[in-house]
Design an enzyme around this catalytic site. Structure first.
Site, short mmCIF file in Angstrom:
data_model
loop_
_atom_site.label_atom_id
_atom_site.label_comp_id
_atom_site.label_asym_id
_atom_site.label_seq_id
_atom_site.Cartn_x
_atom_site.Cartn_y
_atom_site.Cartn_z
N LYS A 44 0.86 -1.18 0.00
CA LYS A 44 0.00 0.00 0.00
C LYS A 44 0.90 1.23 0.00
O LYS A 44 1.98 1.21 0.61
CB LYS A 44 -0.87 -0.03 1.28
CG LYS A 44 -1.70 1.22 1.52
CD LYS A 44 -2.81 1.38 0.51
CE LYS A 44 -3.55 2.71 0.70
NZ LYS A 44 -4.42 3.02 -0.46
N ASN A 68 -13.34 4.50 -5.21
CA ASN A 68 -12.79 4.51 -3.86
C ASN A 68 -12.29 5.89 -3.49
O ASN A 68 -11.86 6.66 -4.36
CB ASN A 68 -11.66 3.47 -3.72
CG ASN A 68 -10.31 4.05 -4.09
OD1 ASN A 68 -9.67 4.71 -3.27
ND2 ASN A 68 -9.89 3.85 -5.34
N CYS A 127 -2.22 10.10 -5.99
CA CYS A 127 -3.39 9.76 -5.17
C CYS A 127 -4.44 10.89 -5.28
O CYS A 127 -4.13 12.04 -4.97
CB CYS A 127 -3.01 9.55 -3.71
SG CYS A 127 -4.48 9.25 -2.69
N ASN A 190 -2.95 5.34 -12.17
CA ASN A 190 -3.71 5.31 -10.93
C ASN A 190 -5.20 5.39 -11.30
O ASN A 190 -5.56 5.51 -12.48
CB ASN A 190 -3.30 6.49 -10.04
CG ASN A 190 -3.51 6.17 -8.56
OD1 ASN A 190 -4.51 5.54 -8.19
ND2 ASN A 190 -2.59 6.60 -7.72
N GLY A 268 -6.35 -4.51 -9.53
CA GLY A 268 -6.87 -3.82 -8.36
C GLY A 268 -8.28 -4.27 -8.02
O GLY A 268 -8.49 -5.14 -7.16
C1 SIN Z 1 -6.20 5.90 -1.56
O1 SIN Z 1 -5.69 5.38 -0.56
O2 SIN Z 1 -7.06 6.79 -1.45
C2 SIN Z 1 -5.81 5.46 -2.93
C3 SIN Z 1 -4.36 5.63 -3.13
C4 SIN Z 1 -4.00 6.05 -4.52
O3 SIN Z 1 -4.88 6.18 -5.38
O4 SIN Z 1 -2.83 6.31 -4.79
#
Ligand code: SIN
Length: 308
Positions: A44, A68, A127, A190, A268
């Site tokens: 992560k 998400n 992110c 991403n 993912g």
């Molecule tokens: C997240 O933890 O919100 C996603 C991380 C990411 O998209 O880099």
């Protein structure tokens, strides 16, 4: 059939691995990836301080994809630095993903994580889910300054995870930045940031953070992911290896990423849905795909999209 691949001189036993964020936050999840058929263990994205992340609900799966806004829940970089030697015992590459909340955070983490000696370090500039913090990679000047500061601290191959771009001019600018910063591989893409999924029955968004805005993943983003892999592959003339991420749900999706120029792919949404058994299924499907075409190696097809 041989689905192994090499990225920046590091050998991966399989071209399938988890996308950072999917079942890779806790020690148990990371060990399960180690025991699985995944070709690598990707952590992560870590931050300097441990984080519990954004308020729930913050993940929602729906037919065709997911949204998400996790907000980088993670154990903090010191915990991952301690875990890396244990993860390396599985004999497959360990990719440590770092995501600072400010530029100096990247440097702090790079120093310590580099000493823990993962096989590769991935700098996450994309992110979309931290309220008030724009995705760094949408600013080429900030990205270049950050990458040039962090590069000397990282002695293992350094990758960069980018967000999707939607205009050739932006692909071109970022490819130039990447070419100037000593980047050893790219991870594209991403999640597609700041989408909004609504439950019309309840008249609400399906996730809570940021008024319901979050990163989209799964099948619906595959065309965007493929376009970004292809664009960077061509702009960088295949010199910088690419991990294709986005819309890899079946073996054929991986094959399409490879045709566009990917050396490996990350999974993912479907990993979250199916668990680590997904890697075995994907391998079988990609092997069938390759053998139906008479091929044996992923490499035989890399970048070989036949443009009309
Ligand atoms: C997240 O933890 O919100 C996603 C991380 C990411 O998209 O880099």
């Amino acid at each position: 059939m041989n689905l192994s691949t090499t990225i920046a001189g590091v050998k991966f036993p399989s071209c399938f691995m988890n996308a950072s964020g999917a079942l890779c936050m806790t020690r148990e999840e990371l060990l399960a990836l180690g025991r699985s058929r995944a070709g690598a263990i990707v952590t992560k994205s870590m931050t300097v301080e441990p984080r519990s992340g954004n308020p729930e609900p913050r993940y929602y799966g729906f037919p065709g994809g997911s949204i998400n806004s996790m907000g980088l829940p993670n154990l903090g970089y010191l915990a991952y630095a301690e875990l890396i030697p244990e993860l390396k015992q599985f004999g497959k590459p360990v990719i440590a993903s770092i995501a600072g909340l400010c530029e100096d955070d990247f440097l702090t983490m790079a120093r310590v994580i580099n000493q823990a000696n993962p096989d590769l370090i991935e700098v996450n500039l994309s992110c979309p889910n931290i309220p008030g913090k724009p995705q760094i990679a949408y600013d080429p000047v900030d990205s270049e300054r950050l990458l040039k500061r962090v590069r000397p601290l990282i002695k293992v191959p350094m990758g960069v995870k980018l967000p999707p771009y939607f205009d050739p001019a932006h692909h071109a600018v970022m490819a130039e930045v990447i070419g100037r910063c000593g980047v050893d591989y790219l991870n594209l893409i991403n999640s597609v940031g700041n989408g909004l999924v609504i439950d019309p029955k309840r008249e609400t968004p399906v996730i809570k953070p940021k008024g319901g805005f979050g990163g989209l993943g799964g099948s619906l983003i595959k065309p965007v992911a493929l376009a970004n892999v292809r664009a960077f592959w061509k702009l960088l003339a295949g010199r910088i290896p690419i991990i294709g991420t986005g819309g890899v749900v079946q073996g054929i999706d991986a094959f399409e990423h490879v045709l566009c120029g990917a050396s490996a792919v990350q999974v993912g949404t479907v990993l979250v849905e199916e668990g680590v058994g997904v890697f075995e299924r994907m391998e079988r499907e990609l092997e069938a795909e390759l053998s139906s075409r008479g091929g044996r190696l992923v490499e035989d097809y890399r970048g070989r999209l036949k443009e009309l």
